[in-house]
Design an enzyme around this catalytic site. Structure first.
Site, PDB file in Angstrom:
ATOM      1  N   ASP A  98       0.745  -1.041   0.079  1.00  0.00           N
ATOM      2  CA  ASP A  98       0.129   0.486  -0.024  1.00  0.00           C
ATOM      3  C   ASP A  98       0.345   1.200  -0.113  1.00  0.00           C
ATOM      4  OD1 ASP A  98      -2.329   1.737   0.746  1.00  0.00           O
ATOM      5  OD2 ASP A  98      -1.789   1.396   2.613  1.00  0.00           O
ATOM      6  N   ASP A 118      -0.071   4.935   0.637  1.00  0.00           N
ATOM      7  CA  ASP A 118      -0.330   6.528   2.281  1.00  0.00           C
ATOM      8  C   ASP A 118      -0.697   5.563   3.474  1.00  0.00           C
ATOM      9  OD1 ASP A 118      -1.108   8.225   0.582  1.00  0.00           O
ATOM     10  OD2 ASP A 118      -2.649   7.179   0.034  1.00  0.00           O
ATOM     11  N   ASP A 133      -1.437  -0.719   5.623  1.00  0.00           N
ATOM     12  CA  ASP A 133      -1.222  -0.130   7.294  1.00  0.00           C
ATOM     13  C   ASP A 133      -3.223  -0.003   7.994  1.00  0.00           C
ATOM     14  OD1 ASP A 133      -2.569   3.460   6.872  1.00  0.00           O
ATOM     15  OD2 ASP A 133      -2.426   2.197   5.329  1.00  0.00           O
TER      16      ASP A 133
END
Length: 217
Positions: free
Chosen positions: A14, A16, A168
């Site tokens: 991922d 961001d 995250d």
């Protein structure tokens, strides 16, 4: 779940909150563009991390009791770009760690491709991943649906079960599970893991689980 390192043939990152420390900036942009909103960036992160933009916009509209207008995404994206230009940073040791990982790698992000390229360019990470950048906007499917990760695996020529997703957010972890992939949570110090998460995780890229004992990071 424990990581089966020997089965991993491809890393799907991922972006961001995983490679670049952008979550506060992305959520602060909502607060800046919507002065009537009484939620701060911390609240938005805690409740909407990993949620697609259209759903966040809908929640903000419900909160303030009015439409944000058809041009809201353009105004929001412009503010994000300004904040990125002045403040965006990669997480410590990301560059060194990615270079040390001797596996094919790509990025699968819910953000649009131009935003991905902007943040990767600002942080010097673009050459480490280009051209393997995959966006939800390109396939019209967002996490927690597994489609983006499955699309990335197919493009990389690797079976889903041989992929490790580094995420995250709760929706990202759920998408990895639904895709039949292994997963690893990036949870820096001071951040809270998704509610109920008890899987593999790391806090610092210098201690990334796939680094060998002699890696120089």
């Amino acid at each position: 779940m424990t990581l089966d390192i020997n089965r991993i043939e491809c890393l799907i990152f991922d972006l961001d909150g995983t490679l670049v420390d952008s979550e506060v900036l992305c959520q602060q942009a909502h607060c800046d563009v919507v002065p009537d909103l009484d939620w701060d960036a911390a609240y938005l992160i805690n409740h909407y991390r990993g949620i697609k933009l259209v759903d966040i916009v809908r929640a903000i509209e419900d909160r303030i009791g009015q439409s944000l207008g058809a041009d809201y995404e353009l105004r929001y994206r412009a503010r994000v770009a300004e904040l990125f230009d002045s403040q965006l940073q990669a997480f410590p040791d990301v560059t060194e760690t990615v270079k040390a990982l001797d596996l094919p790698r790509c990025i699968a992000s819910s953000g649009p491709l131009n935003k991905m390229r902007h943040s990767l360019g600002l942080t010097g990470l673009l050459p480490l991943f280009e051209p393997h950048l995959f966006s939800s906007y390109a396939i019209d499917s967002w996490k927690p649906e597994p489609d983006l990760f499955l699309h990335a695996a197919e493009a990389m020529g690797v079976a889903p079960e041989a992929c490790l997703v580094i995420e995250d957010s709760g929706p990202g972890i759920e998408a990895a599970k639904a895709a039949g992939m292994q997963y690893l949570l990036h949870c820096p110090d001071g951040h809270q893991p998704p509610k109920g998460y008890d899987g593999p995780h790391f806090s610092h890229y210098a201690s990334f689980p796939l680094l060998g004992p002699h890696s120089q990071v």
